[in-house]
Scaffold this motif. Structure first.
Motif, PDB file in Angstrom:
ATOM      1  N   ALA A 102      12.379   3.707 -16.093  1.00 11.06           N
ATOM      2  CA  ALA A 102      11.482   4.770 -15.631  1.00 11.06           C
ATOM      3  C   ALA A 102      10.562   4.267 -14.524  1.00 11.06           C
ATOM      4  N   GLN A 103      10.062   3.042 -14.670  1.00  6.40           N
ATOM      5  CA  GLN A 103       9.197   2.460 -13.648  1.00  6.40           C
ATOM      6  C   GLN A 103       9.977   2.235 -12.351  1.00  6.40           C
ATOM      7  N   ALA A 104      11.210   1.737 -12.463  1.00  5.32           N
ATOM      8  CA  ALA A 104      12.048   1.533 -11.278  1.00  5.32           C
ATOM      9  C   ALA A 104      12.369   2.862 -10.605  1.00  5.32           C
ATOM     10  N   GLN A 105      12.623   3.888 -11.393  1.00  8.94           N
ATOM     11  CA  GLN A 105      12.931   5.200 -10.848  1.00  8.94           C
ATOM     12  C   GLN A 105      11.737   5.778 -10.102  1.00  8.94           C
ATOM     13  N   ARG A 106      10.535   5.573 -10.619  1.00  7.68           N
ATOM     14  CA  ARG A 106       9.323   6.050  -9.925  1.00  7.68           C
ATOM     15  C   ARG A 106       9.157   5.333  -8.580  1.00  7.68           C
ATOM     16  N   ALA A 107       9.419   4.034  -8.558  1.00  3.06           N
ATOM     17  CA  ALA A 107       9.315   3.283  -7.304  1.00  3.06           C
ATOM     18  C   ALA A 107      10.320   3.796  -6.287  1.00  3.06           C
ATOM     19  N   LEU A 108      11.525   4.102  -6.757  1.00  2.00           N
ATOM     20  CA  LEU A 108      12.551   4.635  -5.866  1.00  2.00           C
ATOM     21  C   LEU A 108      12.131   5.991  -5.310  1.00  2.00           C
ATOM     22  N   ALA A 109      11.584   6.838  -6.168  1.00  2.00           N
ATOM     23  CA  ALA A 109      11.132   8.156  -5.719  1.00  2.00           C
ATOM     24  C   ALA A 109      10.036   8.035  -4.665  1.00  2.00           C
ATOM     25  N   ALA A 110       9.177   7.016  -4.805  1.00  2.00           N
ATOM     26  CA  ALA A 110       8.086   6.826  -3.845  1.00  2.00           C
ATOM     27  C   ALA A 110       8.597   6.429  -2.469  1.00  2.00           C
ATOM     28  N   CYS A 111       9.835   5.955  -2.398  1.00  2.00           N
ATOM     29  CA  CYS A 111      10.427   5.529  -1.125  1.00  2.00           C
ATOM     30  C   CYS A 111      11.092   6.664  -0.361  1.00  2.00           C
ATOM     31  N   HIS A 112      11.269   7.822  -1.000  1.00  2.00           N
ATOM     32  CA  HIS A 112      12.052   8.904  -0.399  1.00  2.00           C
ATOM     33  C   HIS A 112      11.223  10.175  -0.244  1.00  2.00           C
ATOM     34  N   TYR A 113      11.515  10.893   0.820  1.00  2.00           N
ATOM     35  CA  TYR A 113      10.851  12.168   1.058  1.00  2.00           C
ATOM     36  C   TYR A 113      11.406  13.245   0.128  1.00  2.00           C
ATOM     37  N   PRO A 114      10.602  14.284  -0.155  1.00  2.00           N
ATOM     38  CA  PRO A 114      11.128  15.433  -0.892  1.00  2.00           C
ATOM     39  C   PRO A 114      12.307  16.052  -0.137  1.00  2.00           C
ATOM     40  N   PRO A 115      13.296  16.585  -0.844  1.00  2.00           N
ATOM     41  CA  PRO A 115      13.340  16.825  -2.287  1.00  2.00           C
ATOM     42  C   PRO A 115      13.865  15.638  -3.095  1.00  2.00           C
ATOM     43  N   ASN A 116      14.184  14.534  -2.436  1.00  2.00           N
ATOM     44  CA  ASN A 116      14.749  13.386  -3.145  1.00  2.00           C
ATOM     45  C   ASN A 116      13.702  12.465  -3.750  1.00  2.00           C
ATOM     46  N   GLY A 117      12.452  12.642  -3.350  1.00  2.00           N
ATOM     47  CA  GLY A 117      11.397  11.781  -3.858  1.00  2.00           C
ATOM     48  C   GLY A 117      10.034  12.381  -3.622  1.00  2.00           C
ATOM     49  N   LEU A 118       9.033  11.521  -3.504  1.00  2.00           N
ATOM     50  CA  LEU A 118       7.658  12.018  -3.401  1.00  2.00           C
ATOM     51  C   LEU A 118       6.858  11.323  -2.297  1.00  2.00           C
ATOM     52  N   ARG A 119       7.540  10.678  -1.363  1.00  2.00           N
ATOM     53  CA  ARG A 119       6.836  10.031  -0.261  1.00  2.00           C
ATOM     54  C   ARG A 119       6.087  11.064   0.564  1.00  2.00           C
ATOM     55  N   GLY A 120       4.839  10.788   0.843  1.00  2.00           N
ATOM     56  CA  GLY A 120       4.032  11.690   1.646  1.00  2.00           C
ATOM     57  C   GLY A 120       4.460  11.689   3.101  1.00  2.00           C
ATOM     58  N   VAL A 121       4.288  12.822   3.768  1.00  2.00           N
ATOM     59  CA  VAL A 121       4.743  12.990   5.147  1.00  2.00           C
ATOM     60  C   VAL A 121       3.582  12.769   6.108  1.00  2.00           C
ATOM     61  N   GLY A 122       3.685  11.687   6.885  1.00  2.00           N
ATOM     62  CA  GLY A 122       2.672  11.403   7.902  1.00  2.00           C
ATOM     63  C   GLY A 122       3.231  10.510   8.983  1.00  2.00           C
ATOM     64  N   SER A 123       4.521  10.616   9.203  1.00  2.00           N
ATOM     65  CA  SER A 123       5.206   9.671  10.085  1.00  2.00           C
ATOM     66  C   SER A 123       4.759   9.764  11.538  1.00  2.00           C
ATOM     67  N   ALA A 124       4.192  10.886  11.941  1.00  2.00           N
ATOM     68  CA  ALA A 124       3.738  11.006  13.329  1.00  2.00           C
ATOM     69  C   ALA A 124       2.627  10.005  13.641  1.00  2.00           C
ATOM     70  N   LEU A 125       1.914   9.552  12.608  1.00  2.00           N
ATOM     71  CA  LEU A 125       0.834   8.583  12.773  1.00  2.00           C
ATOM     72  C   LEU A 125       1.338   7.150  12.722  1.00  2.00           C
ATOM     73  N   ALA A 126       2.631   6.955  12.451  1.00  2.00           N
ATOM     74  CA  ALA A 126       3.083   5.671  11.959  1.00  2.00           C
ATOM     75  C   ALA A 126       4.073   4.951  12.868  1.00  2.00           C
TER      76      ALA A 126
END
Length: 261
Positions: A102-126
């Protein structure tokens, strides 16, 4: 234009054995010097080295066009820290102290944008999108992220088979030092029980089809780990290489001076 191709992700998926160096000196000038050694990869340590997001970003800046692929080890699996690491341009992350699927799955989700994960969108700043120069970054970034989770406890080893079932997880790294401590052998990762546990875990990871990783400065154990299936192999640490070289040099001339008295 899509996100940059992650060469290390491709090499690990192809079963290549890669060798790298841990960078803990937390300075971009020293990181730039390390790049001239042409390791397959260089790992910026955000867990035990005195790094913060700014020092990590500065080091990525000098390494990003060099010969070695960049890996960033985070201090923990906090999704906010994962988000920042990806935004400053890291494409391969090592996340420590993973003890459950479950912990590994949460880390994986944090690496991906929705709908595949939960990474926040702010790439224009990055830097990740080259500050919005890559128009298709959001649609192509996920495919180039390489996630390596670090298993370094008895609980993690007990959950290893479940962790290996996670689709999209690129590699599992076994941490001998923390595992040794958890097994009752603090400061002795070379203990036979620890070595056996590491080698058995590497074999299990390799059989699963995922890349296996490890860090050691013992050439004999490095060879044993490679034979057991390790493909992401750390073979040194800049701090210890630097300290050893300085002490050896100082001792040579100190001993020489003493012999002439």
């Amino acid at each position: 234009m899509p996100a940059p191709v992650n060469r290390l992700k491709q090499r690990l998926a192809a079963g290549e054995t890669t060798h790298g160096l841990w960078l803990g000196l937390a300075d971009p000038y020293l990181a730039e010097i390390a790049a001239t050694a042409r390791f397959d990869w260089l790992l910026l340590d955000g867990e035990h080295a005195p790094n913060d997001i700014r020092s990590l970003s500065a080091q990525i800046g000098v390494l990003q066009n060099g010969p070695s692929d960049i890996v960033l080890r985070l201090p923990d699996d906090n999704p906010a820290k994962i988000k920042q690491a990806l935004d400053i341009g890291a494409q391969t992350l090592l996340v420590p102290m993973i003890e459950s699927a479950a912990q590994a799955q949460r880390a994986l989700a944090a690496c991906h944008y929705p709908p595949n994960g939960l990474r926040g969108v702010g790439s224009a700043l990055a830097r990740a999108s080259r500050f919005a120069e890559i128009p298709d970054y959001l649609n192509t970034a996920d495919a180039q992220i390489c996630l390596i989770v670090q298993v370094e406890s008895r609980a993690g080893l007990a959950a290893l088979d479940d962790i290996l079932q996670i689709e999209g997880l690129d590699a599992v790294f076994i941490g001998p030092s923390d595992l040794a401590a958890d097994m009752g052998h603090l400061g002795n990762p070379g203990h036979p029980q620890v070595r056996q546990a590491v080698l058995e875990a590497l074999e299990r990871i390799n059989r699963s089809g995922k890349a296996a990783g490890v860090l050691s400065t013992d050439p004999e154990f490095i060879q044993a780990c490679t034979q057991a299936g390790a493909r992401f192999v750390g073979v040194g640490i800049d701090v210890t290489v630097f300290a050893h070289a300085l002490r050896q040099l100082a001792a040579r001339y100190r001993n020489s001076a003493e012999s002439t008295r």
